[in-house]
Write a protein that holds these residues in place. Structure first.
Motif, PDB file in Angstrom:
ATOM      1  N   MET A   1      18.095  -6.223  -3.523  1.00 38.13           N
ATOM      2  CA  MET A   1      16.749  -6.543  -3.077  1.00 38.13           C
ATOM      3  C   MET A   1      15.920  -7.090  -4.235  1.00 38.13           C
ATOM      4  N   THR A   2      15.035  -8.012  -3.919  1.00 42.14           N
ATOM      5  CA  THR A   2      14.083  -8.546  -4.890  1.00 42.14           C
ATOM      6  C   THR A   2      12.708  -7.979  -4.563  1.00 42.14           C
ATOM      7  N   ASN A   3      12.147  -7.220  -5.493  1.00 44.27           N
ATOM      8  CA  ASN A   3      10.848  -6.603  -5.272  1.00 44.27           C
ATOM      9  C   ASN A   3       9.731  -7.605  -5.560  1.00 44.27           C
ATOM     10  N   ILE A   4       8.997  -7.965  -4.520  1.00 40.83           N
ATOM     11  CA  ILE A   4       7.853  -8.862  -4.643  1.00 40.83           C
ATOM     12  C   ILE A   4       6.594  -8.017  -4.469  1.00 40.83           C
ATOM     13  N   VAL A   5       5.756  -7.970  -5.491  1.00 41.89           N
ATOM     14  CA  VAL A   5       4.520  -7.194  -5.434  1.00 41.89           C
ATOM     15  C   VAL A   5       3.343  -8.162  -5.419  1.00 41.89           C
ATOM     16  N   VAL A   6       2.473  -7.990  -4.433  1.00 44.06           N
ATOM     17  CA  VAL A   6       1.269  -8.815  -4.307  1.00 44.06           C
ATOM     18  C   VAL A   6       0.068  -7.944  -4.632  1.00 44.06           C
ATOM     19  N   LEU A   7      -0.718  -8.359  -5.614  1.00 45.39           N
ATOM     20  CA  LEU A   7      -1.907  -7.608  -6.010  1.00 45.39           C
ATOM     21  C   LEU A   7      -3.138  -8.237  -5.385  1.00 45.39           C
ATOM     22  N   GLY A   8      -3.799  -7.503  -4.488  1.00 45.85           N
ATOM     23  CA  GLY A   8      -5.004  -7.991  -3.837  1.00 45.85           C
ATOM     24  C   GLY A   8      -4.748  -8.378  -2.400  1.00 45.85           C
ATOM     25  N   ALA A   9      -5.509  -7.762  -1.471  1.00 46.13           N
ATOM     26  CA  ALA A   9      -5.313  -8.023  -0.044  1.00 46.13           C
ATOM     27  C   ALA A   9      -6.528  -8.697   0.565  1.00 46.13           C
ATOM     28  N   GLY A  10      -7.072  -9.680  -0.156  1.00 49.31           N
ATOM     29  CA  GLY A  10      -8.107 -10.524   0.415  1.00 49.31           C
ATOM     30  C   GLY A  10      -7.462 -11.615   1.252  1.00 49.31           C
ATOM     31  N   TYR A  11      -8.217 -12.658   1.556  1.00 49.24           N
ATOM     32  CA  TYR A  11      -7.681 -13.762   2.348  1.00 49.24           C
ATOM     33  C   TYR A  11      -6.396 -14.315   1.725  1.00 49.24           C
ATOM     34  N   THR A  12      -6.439 -14.525   0.411  1.00 49.06           N
ATOM     35  CA  THR A  12      -5.342 -15.189  -0.281  1.00 49.06           C
ATOM     36  C   THR A  12      -4.120 -14.289  -0.424  1.00 49.06           C
ATOM     37  N   GLY A  13      -4.339 -13.049  -0.867  1.00 51.49           N
ATOM     38  CA  GLY A  13      -3.227 -12.129  -1.031  1.00 51.49           C
ATOM     39  C   GLY A  13      -2.566 -11.787   0.286  1.00 51.49           C
ATOM     40  N   MET A  14      -3.369 -11.634   1.342  1.00 50.82           N
ATOM     41  CA  MET A  14      -2.810 -11.342   2.656  1.00 50.82           C
ATOM     42  C   MET A  14      -1.925 -12.492   3.133  1.00 50.82           C
ATOM     43  N   ALA A  15      -2.417 -13.720   2.956  1.00 47.99           N
ATOM     44  CA  ALA A  15      -1.629 -14.879   3.369  1.00 47.99           C
ATOM     45  C   ALA A  15      -0.321 -14.970   2.587  1.00 47.99           C
ATOM     46  N   ALA A  16      -0.386 -14.713   1.271  1.00 46.45           N
ATOM     47  CA  ALA A  16       0.821 -14.774   0.433  1.00 46.45           C
ATOM     48  C   ALA A  16       1.825 -13.708   0.841  1.00 46.45           C
ATOM     49  N   ALA A  17       1.352 -12.485   1.062  1.00 50.59           N
ATOM     50  CA  ALA A  17       2.262 -11.388   1.399  1.00 50.59           C
ATOM     51  C   ALA A  17       2.948 -11.621   2.738  1.00 50.59           C
ATOM     52  N   ILE A  18       2.190 -12.026   3.741  1.00 49.87           N
ATOM     53  CA  ILE A  18       2.764 -12.212   5.074  1.00 49.87           C
ATOM     54  C   ILE A  18       3.786 -13.338   5.070  1.00 49.87           C
ATOM     55  N   ARG A  19       3.445 -14.439   4.412  1.00 46.63           N
ATOM     56  CA  ARG A  19       4.400 -15.552   4.414  1.00 46.63           C
ATOM     57  C   ARG A  19       5.643 -15.229   3.582  1.00 46.63           C
ATOM     58  N   ALA A  20       5.443 -14.571   2.445  1.00 45.64           N
ATOM     59  CA  ALA A  20       6.594 -14.208   1.617  1.00 45.64           C
ATOM     60  C   ALA A  20       7.519 -13.266   2.372  1.00 45.64           C
ATOM     61  N   ALA A  21       6.930 -12.284   3.070  1.00 48.31           N
ATOM     62  CA  ALA A  21       7.751 -11.320   3.804  1.00 48.31           C
ATOM     63  C   ALA A  21       8.544 -12.001   4.907  1.00 48.31           C
ATOM     64  N   ARG A  22       7.904 -12.886   5.638  1.00 50.71           N
ATOM     65  CA  ARG A  22       8.583 -13.512   6.774  1.00 50.71           C
ATOM     66  C   ARG A  22       9.695 -14.461   6.318  1.00 50.71           C
ATOM     67  N   LYS A  23       9.413 -15.222   5.258  1.00 51.08           N
ATOM     68  CA  LYS A  23      10.374 -16.253   4.854  1.00 51.08           C
ATOM     69  C   LYS A  23      11.473 -15.723   3.931  1.00 51.08           C
ATOM     70  N   SER A  24      11.237 -14.566   3.287  1.00 50.42           N
ATOM     71  CA  SER A  24      12.234 -14.085   2.318  1.00 50.42           C
ATOM     72  C   SER A  24      13.055 -12.904   2.827  1.00 50.42           C
ATOM     73  N   ARG A  25      12.712 -12.395   4.004  1.00 49.37           N
ATOM     74  CA  ARG A  25      13.363 -11.181   4.492  1.00 49.37           C
ATOM     75  C   ARG A  25      14.880 -11.332   4.564  1.00 49.37           C
ATOM     76  N   ARG A  26      15.359 -12.474   5.039  1.00 51.16           N
ATOM     77  CA  ARG A  26      16.807 -12.682   5.186  1.00 51.16           C
ATOM     78  C   ARG A  26      17.496 -12.955   3.863  1.00 51.16           C
ATOM     79  N   HIS A  27      16.715 -13.103   2.810  1.00 48.37           N
ATOM     80  CA  HIS A  27      17.300 -13.442   1.506  1.00 48.37           C
ATOM     81  C   HIS A  27      17.040 -12.346   0.471  1.00 48.37           C
ATOM     82  N   GLY A  28      16.786 -11.134   0.950  1.00 48.73           N
ATOM     83  CA  GLY A  28      16.680  -9.992   0.043  1.00 48.73           C
ATOM     84  C   GLY A  28      15.294  -9.715  -0.485  1.00 48.73           C
ATOM     85  N   GLY A  29      14.264 -10.331   0.087  1.00 45.80           N
ATOM     86  CA  GLY A  29      12.902 -10.091  -0.383  1.00 45.80           C
ATOM     87  C   GLY A  29      12.299  -8.831   0.219  1.00 45.80           C
ATOM     88  N   ARG A  30      11.669  -8.029  -0.610  1.00 48.02           N
ATOM     89  CA  ARG A  30      10.965  -6.827  -0.154  1.00 48.02           C
ATOM     90  C   ARG A  30       9.556  -6.883  -0.730  1.00 48.02           C
TER      91      ARG A  30
END
Length: 380
Positions: free
Chosen positions: A1-30
């Motif tokens: 697994m690749t640990n991806i940590v997003v700091l900050g859950a404003g507009y920008t951080g929320m968008a980054a986290a959701i897209r990263a989770a959806r697009k990286s899930r099949r490739h070992g992203g957490r």
């Protein structure tokens, strides 16, 4: 697994986290999302909160439900990029393989007294505190320092909500100076109609508990001072050793990776993002696209692909003028004004559409029902 940590859950951080989770899930992203507060703050509407309006309360965990993203509530105390660790309050430590820095900016408190005596929009609590002060105040002067779009929105919103109070807008230059002459004139008429007293070409040198001091020694008594005159990045990034600009924003490459630490992406207001027209200035309009790009770029890296360069152009400057008026200035990619603009009822409808709550859009993005391009277009 690749640990991806997003700091900050404003507009920008929320968008980054959701897209990263959806697009990286099949490739070992957490993905783990870290935020100091458990609620999602709609920063674009903090002037409404300051005016005493009750907005919907959204929990971050509620927005993330079903996404596979782990939410950690905590205050980020430090980042150790050599050890790939984030230290939170209470002694907690999070390890990361990839980091997205989306902690935004804070109010520039370099003017004496701003940090101690001025109300600020650094978080939801600051807007609530201002609302509580004004709700209990029967008369007096409210000073809004800063003639940018946030200052104008705040001054008109407060003047409409608290007609018994005198609202004074202090600006170094002409308010709404970035707009075209017709849109700017409409904003100025709205301020006059609402009784906002505009003092342009004015420099505040000190904020006192019950007044502001101007260059030259003049004092303006104030029952509350709202400071919207400039922001800067958190000292956290500089102290961690990231290359930052003069405003403590992390300097990034074309793909939004830190130029000094390429395993770290910086997005939104916290990043110094260069485009052909210059360095982007902080707005939700530009912030959400950087978050979406970083989320997609991380997924590309996990698949062994080279992240694409980030490209962006501005489209509009939407400004509310109380609840019954608004003005929209359409702009070129470099944010200079075009001829097109909207006012009144049509501008209100437009502003509510593009600057409305992004929660529904985030939920659609989480489920793969909203393309990232559509969310970019809906960001105000």
């Amino acid at each position: 697994m690749t640990n991806i940590v997003v700091l900050g859950a404003g507009y920008t951080g929320m968008a980054a986290a959701i897209r990263a989770a959806r697009k990286s899930r099949r490739h070992g992203g957490r993905v783990t999302l870290v935020n100091a507060s458990p609620r999602f703050t709609e920063r674009l509407r903090l002037h409404q909160t300051a005016a005493g309006q009750r907005l919907a309360d959204h929990s971050i965990e509620g927005v993330l439900a079903g996404s596979g993203i782990a939410f950690v509530q905590g205050w980020v105390e430090s980042i150790d990029p050599q050890a790939h660790e984030v230290r939170l309050g209470g002694g907690r430590v999070l390890a990361y393989d990839k980091l997205v820095y989306a902690l935004g900016t804070g109010t520039d408190v370099s003017v004496p007294g701003v940090g101690e005596h001025a109300f600020r929009y650094d978080d939801h609590a600051g807007a609530v505190a201002l609302a509580e002060r004004l709700r209990s105040t029967r008369q007096g002067t409210v000073v809004v320092a800063g003639g940018g779009l946030t200052g104008v929105e705040s001054a008109t919103e407060l003047a409409e909500a608290y007609p018994r109070l005198r609202v004074v807008l202090l600006s170094r230059g002409r308010p709404c100076s970035m707009m075209g002459p017709r849109a700017r004139a409409h904003a100025e008429r709205a301020m006059r109609r609402l009784g906002v007293e505009v003092r342009q070409d004015t420099q505040v040198v000190k904020v006192l508990p019950d007044a502001v001091e101007l260059e030259g020694g003049e004092l303006i008594d104030s029952v509350a001072t709202l400071w919207t005159a400039g922001t800067r990045g958190l000292a956290l990034a500089r102290e961690a050793g990231f290359t930052v600009d003069a405003r403590d924003r992390i300097v990034v490459d074309a793909a939004l990776r830190s130029v000094s630490h390429p395993d770290v992406y910086a997005v939104g207001d916290a990043a110094a993002v260069s485009q052909p027209f210059g360095v982007m200035h902080g707005t939700c309009q530009g912030g959400i696209p950087t978050g979406l790009h970083a989320g997609g770029a991380l997924a590309d890296e996990l698949r062994g692909r080279t992240p694409k360069p980030f490209r962006f152009g501005y489209f509009h400057q939407p400004v509310s003028l109380g609840r019954k008026d608004a003005v929209i200035q359409f702009v070129r990619a470099d944010d200079t004004p075009r001829k097109g603009w909207l006012r009144g009822r049509w501008a209100i409808m437009y502003k509510e559409t593009v600057s409305g709550s992004p929660i529904h859009s985030f939920k659609l993005l989480k489920r793969g029902l909203m393309p990232a391009a559509a969310l970019k277009l809906s960001s105000g």
